[in-house]
Design a protein around this motif. Sequence first.
Motif, PDB file in Angstrom:
ATOM      1  N   ILE A 159      11.363   0.576   5.298  1.00 61.36           N
ATOM      2  CA  ILE A 159      10.847   1.812   4.710  1.00 61.36           C
ATOM      3  C   ILE A 159      11.928   2.850   4.960  1.00 61.36           C
ATOM      4  N   SER A 160      12.651   3.208   3.902  1.00 61.51           N
ATOM      5  CA  SER A 160      13.767   4.141   4.097  1.00 61.51           C
ATOM      6  C   SER A 160      13.331   5.590   3.980  1.00 61.51           C
ATOM      7  N   ARG A 161      12.302   5.858   3.182  1.00 63.61           N
ATOM      8  CA  ARG A 161      11.743   7.206   3.056  1.00 63.61           C
ATOM      9  C   ARG A 161      10.486   7.141   2.212  1.00 63.61           C
ATOM     10  N   ARG A 162       9.717   8.199   2.262  1.00 65.37           N
ATOM     11  CA  ARG A 162       8.502   8.313   1.450  1.00 65.37           C
ATOM     12  C   ARG A 162       8.642   9.568   0.604  1.00 65.37           C
ATOM     13  N   VAL A 163       8.448   9.402  -0.694  1.00 62.15           N
ATOM     14  CA  VAL A 163       8.677  10.511  -1.614  1.00 62.15           C
ATOM     15  C   VAL A 163       7.538  10.614  -2.627  1.00 62.15           C
ATOM     16  N   GLY A 164       7.473  11.767  -3.282  1.00 64.24           N
ATOM     17  CA  GLY A 164       6.575  11.936  -4.414  1.00 64.24           C
ATOM     18  C   GLY A 164       7.337  11.628  -5.686  1.00 64.24           C
ATOM     19  N   ILE A 165       6.679  11.006  -6.639  1.00 68.31           N
ATOM     20  CA  ILE A 165       7.315  10.680  -7.913  1.00 68.31           C
ATOM     21  C   ILE A 165       6.802  11.667  -8.948  1.00 68.31           C
ATOM     22  N   LEU A 187       0.830  -1.209   0.000  1.00 67.19           N
ATOM     23  CA  LEU A 187       0.000   0.000   0.000  1.00 67.19           C
ATOM     24  C   LEU A 187       0.861   1.255   0.000  1.00 67.19           C
ATOM     25  N   ILE A 188       1.888   1.280   0.820  1.00 67.14           N
ATOM     26  CA  ILE A 188       2.763   2.451   0.888  1.00 67.14           C
ATOM     27  C   ILE A 188       3.538   2.629  -0.417  1.00 67.14           C
ATOM     28  N   GLN A 189       3.957   1.517  -1.030  1.00 68.49           N
ATOM     29  CA  GLN A 189       4.669   1.609  -2.308  1.00 68.49           C
ATOM     30  C   GLN A 189       3.795   2.191  -3.406  1.00 68.49           C
ATOM     31  N   SER A 190       2.513   1.897  -3.361  1.00 66.01           N
ATOM     32  CA  SER A 190       1.635   2.394  -4.428  1.00 66.01           C
ATOM     33  C   SER A 190       1.184   3.820  -4.179  1.00 66.01           C
ATOM     34  N   ASP A 191       1.181   4.273  -2.919  1.00 63.44           N
ATOM     35  CA  ASP A 191       0.770   5.641  -2.611  1.00 63.44           C
ATOM     36  C   ASP A 191       1.348   6.049  -1.260  1.00 63.44           C
ATOM     37  N   ALA A 192       2.403   6.840  -1.293  1.00 65.44           N
ATOM     38  CA  ALA A 192       3.072   7.252  -0.057  1.00 65.44           C
ATOM     39  C   ALA A 192       2.255   8.236   0.764  1.00 65.44           C
TER      40      ALA A 192
END
Length: 158
Positions: free
Chosen positions: A51-57, A15-20
């Motif tokens: 989970i190393s970080r959450r970013v916008g693509i 879930l986090i990979q598809s939408d941070a």
Amino acid sequence: MLIELNDTDKKILNLIQSDATITNAEIAERIGLSAAPCWRRIKRLEERGIISRRVGILDTKALGLNIIAFANVKLSHVQEDALEEFEAAVTKFDEVTECYTISGSMDFLIRIVTENMQSYEIFLRKKLLRLPMVSEVNTNFAVTQVKYTTAVPLELSS
């Protein structure tokens, strides 16, 4: 050290990979947990470095970044100091979005994102080829992007 993940951990990570931007409450609801245990699991995954970080693509085309190049770089010598100097230099180049040491006849593979061929040439001449340890650069340009993802596979078949 390999960290064992159970099915709940994998669901959270997918879930986090598809939408941070997904909230803890949304994750908890989708996987059938209450918010507090879900939050603890996410914190544990962060503390373990999974989970190393959450970013916008960002969309490169929408930003006018139309060239994606993959350059194989050979150094004139591969002593530790030259490797470290090259690595330090390319990490400072905004155009370089990925850099890998590789096996084979070349030493590094770098991914370069830039506006057009002219800006790539400027990057090549003014930055990459000015590094004293660089002896050869062979570049391939992406024509069509067939697949691009930052998601890693969590379920691999053996």
